[in-house]
Design a protein around this motif. Structure first.
Motif, PDB file in Angstrom:
ATOM      1  N   UNK A 303       0.830  -1.208   0.000  1.00 50.65           N
ATOM      2  CA  UNK A 303       0.000   0.000   0.000  1.00 50.65           C
ATOM      3  C   UNK A 303       0.866   1.261   0.000  1.00 50.65           C
ATOM      4  N   UNK A 304       1.939   1.213   0.782  1.00 51.29           N
ATOM      5  CA  UNK A 304       2.841   2.369   0.843  1.00 51.29           C
ATOM      6  C   UNK A 304       3.457   2.628  -0.533  1.00 51.29           C
ATOM      7  N   UNK A 305       3.822   1.551  -1.230  1.00 48.80           N
ATOM      8  CA  UNK A 305       4.409   1.690  -2.567  1.00 48.80           C
ATOM      9  C   UNK A 305       3.397   2.287  -3.546  1.00 48.80           C
ATOM     10  N   UNK A 306       2.136   1.866  -3.416  1.00 51.53           N
ATOM     11  CA  UNK A 306       1.084   2.414  -4.270  1.00 51.53           C
ATOM     12  C   UNK A 306       0.922   3.916  -4.039  1.00 51.53           C
ATOM     13  N   UNK A 307       0.960   4.342  -2.773  1.00 55.47           N
ATOM     14  CA  UNK A 307       0.854   5.776  -2.458  1.00 55.47           C
ATOM     15  C   UNK A 307       2.037   6.540  -3.045  1.00 55.47           C
ATOM     16  N   UNK A 308       3.210   5.954  -2.936  1.00 51.50           N
ATOM     17  CA  UNK A 308       4.420   6.591  -3.443  1.00 51.50           C
ATOM     18  C   UNK A 308       4.326   6.788  -4.953  1.00 51.50           C
ATOM     19  N   UNK A 309       3.815   5.787  -5.664  1.00 51.94           N
ATOM     20  CA  UNK A 309       3.671   5.897  -7.115  1.00 51.94           C
ATOM     21  C   UNK A 309       2.717   7.027  -7.483  1.00 51.94           C
ATOM     22  N   UNK A 310       1.633   7.162  -6.722  1.00 49.99           N
ATOM     23  CA  UNK A 310       0.661   8.223  -6.994  1.00 49.99           C
ATOM     24  C   UNK A 310       1.274   9.600  -6.768  1.00 49.99           C
ATOM     25  N   UNK A 311       1.988   9.745  -5.664  1.00 48.59           N
ATOM     26  CA  UNK A 311       2.616  11.033  -5.359  1.00 48.59           C
ATOM     27  C   UNK A 311       3.623  11.414  -6.432  1.00 48.59           C
ATOM     28  N   UNK A 312       4.373  10.423  -6.910  1.00 52.20           N
ATOM     29  CA  UNK A 312       5.358  10.706  -7.957  1.00 52.20           C
ATOM     30  C   UNK A 312       4.678  11.175  -9.233  1.00 52.20           C
ATOM     31  N   UNK A 313       3.606  10.513  -9.610  1.00 50.26           N
ATOM     32  CA  UNK A 313       2.896  10.878 -10.836  1.00 50.26           C
ATOM     33  C   UNK A 313       2.391  12.310 -10.761  1.00 50.26           C
ATOM     34  N   UNK A 314       1.797  12.668  -9.644  1.00 52.80           N
ATOM     35  CA  UNK A 314       1.295  14.030  -9.479  1.00 52.80           C
ATOM     36  C   UNK A 314       2.443  15.036  -9.517  1.00 52.80           C
ATOM     37  N   UNK A 315       3.509  14.718  -8.801  1.00 52.73           N
ATOM     38  CA  UNK A 315       4.642  15.630  -8.708  1.00 52.73           C
ATOM     39  C   UNK A 315       5.321  15.852 -10.048  1.00 52.73           C
ATOM     40  N   UNK A 316       5.514  14.780 -10.820  1.00 48.56           N
ATOM     41  CA  UNK A 316       6.286  14.881 -12.052  1.00 48.56           C
ATOM     42  C   UNK A 316       5.480  15.317 -13.259  1.00 48.56           C
ATOM     43  N   UNK A 317       4.149  15.149 -13.215  1.00 54.81           N
ATOM     44  CA  UNK A 317       3.346  15.469 -14.388  1.00 54.81           C
ATOM     45  C   UNK A 317       2.367  16.620 -14.186  1.00 54.81           C
ATOM     46  N   UNK A 318       1.812  16.752 -12.997  1.00 56.33           N
ATOM     47  CA  UNK A 318       0.760  17.743 -12.796  1.00 56.33           C
ATOM     48  C   UNK A 318       1.203  18.960 -12.007  1.00 56.33           C
ATOM     49  N   UNK A 319       2.351  18.877 -11.368  1.00 58.79           N
ATOM     50  CA  UNK A 319       2.776  19.978 -10.510  1.00 58.79           C
ATOM     51  C   UNK A 319       4.042  20.657 -11.026  1.00 58.79           C
ATOM     52  N   UNK A 320       4.291  20.554 -12.344  1.00 57.40           N
ATOM     53  CA  UNK A 320       5.513  21.106 -12.888  1.00 57.40           C
ATOM     54  C   UNK A 320       5.217  22.202 -13.908  1.00 57.40           C
ATOM     55  N   UNK A 321       5.689  23.384 -13.625  1.00 56.00           N
ATOM     56  CA  UNK A 321       5.616  24.441 -14.623  1.00 56.00           C
ATOM     57  C   UNK A 321       7.004  24.787 -15.146  1.00 56.00           C
ATOM     58  N   UNK A 322       8.011  24.041 -14.678  1.00 55.18           N
ATOM     59  CA  UNK A 322       9.375  24.308 -15.106  1.00 55.18           C
ATOM     60  C   UNK A 322       9.897  23.241 -16.057  1.00 55.18           C
ATOM     61  N   UNK A 324       8.654  20.572 -19.679  1.00 58.00           N
ATOM     62  CA  UNK A 324       7.651  20.098 -20.626  1.00 58.00           C
ATOM     63  C   UNK A 324       7.092  18.775 -20.123  1.00 58.00           C
ATOM     64  N   UNK A 325       5.791  18.612 -20.259  1.00 58.37           N
ATOM     65  CA  UNK A 325       5.175  17.336 -19.884  1.00 58.37           C
ATOM     66  C   UNK A 325       4.251  16.897 -21.008  1.00 58.37           C
ATOM     67  N   UNK A 326       4.192  15.589 -21.274  1.00 56.38           N
ATOM     68  CA  UNK A 326       3.267  15.098 -22.303  1.00 56.38           C
ATOM     69  C   UNK A 326       1.843  15.128 -21.776  1.00 56.38           C
TER      70      UNK A 326
END
Length: 441
Positions: A303-322, A324-326
């Protein structure tokens, strides 16, 4: 012909927490669009531990061409650079053959190495260095000592890394020794205006993010652990331990190292104590107790690993204005009975729209401005003197300053300071009174 056709095909990347159905969607897309699957999982790349690493079944692997799965022996080491250097030619070859590349996995660094130009050692790059190779004895030095060394040689990179992140510190030192140029300088040259690495490697990439309700996913992950046990997880771990890992524990002074290779697999670390028991000890009350604790730890780790994967996805794709993201499209896998409607059909429609160059009526997930209102930078290391904690990045620091634990520690610190001031005041008053008394006498 192949190269021209490849421009009409997207690079499909499937992300999602463990248990959300990435394998199922990848097989559907491969069948529908004549695609081939590229594994992006640092555990599934190894042979053995098929159950523990949640690999696709033999039937699933046979139903579509798969790459980067079961290619290494368990004792072999494999870096993200080696992964990238093997994967990129495979993807380019698919495009040349008009095959849809479908990248599937949950290993963050693997995914990033494909999507962004953010790693050193680009293929074909040759740079001479006056430093040579990082001395072997330096690998044994404590992490803070290595961080201090990096601070002297590459202060910009040292600020970005936590003093306890030994793996990354050594990597930055190795870059300097091998190339004669600092890691931070290479990243700056690759990144251009982006402070978090280079631009997109493929401008035709699209990302599917499989999402699931938290409570439903938790139940699904618990069920998965139960299924893994039914399929023979314990026998697999015991067999693997006997064949590959038993020698590691003969020297009682050497601790188990679960930070390298296939030994990182969820399941191996959690069952460490049970695996070391003798056969007759496993059937005792104590043995059964250790087994039950191992199962609990496995469920928590999953479960902890699943949470970590979600946080990474949000951080790397949805929370970046610095950077380019696909475009990233969310697909809801909560209700398995509605899989076709919520997952298969929209995924097919999005890929079809890309290939036909028609406007897609499904919008990608918007960027989260509420998340990147705090500058997303890794260029500073902050120290919270109250909590005696080191934090990398302004966002992490700001979040820490607002967290409940920090506020409790701050309140405690204020109380202690106030008590000290009161005690000092009392001491001073007593000294003054004592002096006056002596003067009167």
């Amino acid at each position: 012909m192949g190269l021209k056709m490849s421009r009409k095909l997207p690079l499909v990347v499937i992300l999602g927490s463990t248990g959300t159905g990435k394998t199922k969607l990848s097989l559907e897309l491969a069948k529908k669009f004549n695609g081939e699957i590229v594994g992006a999982d640092s555990m599934q790349i190894y042979k053995e531990l098929d159950i523990a690493s949640a690999k696709a079944t033999k039937e699933e692997l046979a139903s579509a061409p798969h790459h980067m799965v079961n290619i290494l022996e368990p004792h072999e080491k494999f870096t993200v650079l080696e992964y990238r250097n093997q994967v990129l030619p495979i993807i380019d070859d698919m495009f040349s053959r008009s095959k849809l590349p479908i990248v599937v996995g949950g290993t963050n660094y693997y995914i990033e190495s494909i999507l962004w130009k953010l790693l050193v050692d680009e293929p074909g790059t040759k740079v001479k260095s006056e430093f040579g190779k990082l001395p072997n004895n330096e690998h044994e030095l404590p992490s803070p000592v290595l961080h201090e060394k990096l601070k002297n040689l590459d202060p910009v990179m040292a600020k970005r890394l936590h003093p306890n992140n030994k793996r990354k510190i050594i990597r930055s030192l190795e870059v300097l020794y091998q190339k004669g140029i600092t890691h931070s300088q290479i990243i700056e040259e690759q990144g251009g205006s982006s402070k978090s690495g280079g631009g997109l490697r493929y401008d035709n990439a699209i990302v599917f993010w499989l999402q699931c309700d938290k409570d439903v996913l938790d139940k699904r992950l618990d069920d998965r652990v139960a299924k893994m046990l039914e399929e023979g997880l314990l026998d697999e771990l015991l067999r693997f331990h006997k064949l590959y890992n038993e020698e590691r524990f003969k020297d009682k002074t050497v601790d188990a190292d679960y930070s390298k290779g296939i030994f990182q697999s969820i399941g191996f670390k959690e069952f460490h104590s049970y695996l070391l028991l003798q056969d007759d000890e496993k059937n005792t009350e104590q043995g059964k107790k250790i087994l039950n604790e191992s199962l609990k730890m496995l469920k928590i780790a999953t479960k902890r690993y699943a949470r970590k994967q979600t946080k990474w996805t949000i951080s790397r794709f949805l929370a970046r204005k610095d950077r380019q993201v696909p475009p990233m499209y969310g697909l809801d896998t909560t209700n398995v009975s509605e899989w076709n409607e919520n997952v298969t059909k929209p995924a097919f429609h999005i890929v079809d729209s890309f290939i036909s160059r028609k406007k897609c009526d499904i919008e990608p997930i918007p960027m989260r401005e509420d998340l990147y209102s705090i500058p997303n930078t890794l260029e500073e290391t902050y120290i919270c003197e109250v909590c005696k904690k080191i934090l990398v990045g302004e966002r992490q620091y700001e979040v820490h300053m607002k967290c409940r634990k920090h506020k409790m520690m701050l309140a405690k610190s204020k109380r202690e300071l106030k008590a000290e001031l009161v005690e000092e005041s009392e001491d001073m008053a007593n000294k003054v009174l004592s002096t006056r008394t002596q003067q009167r006498i």
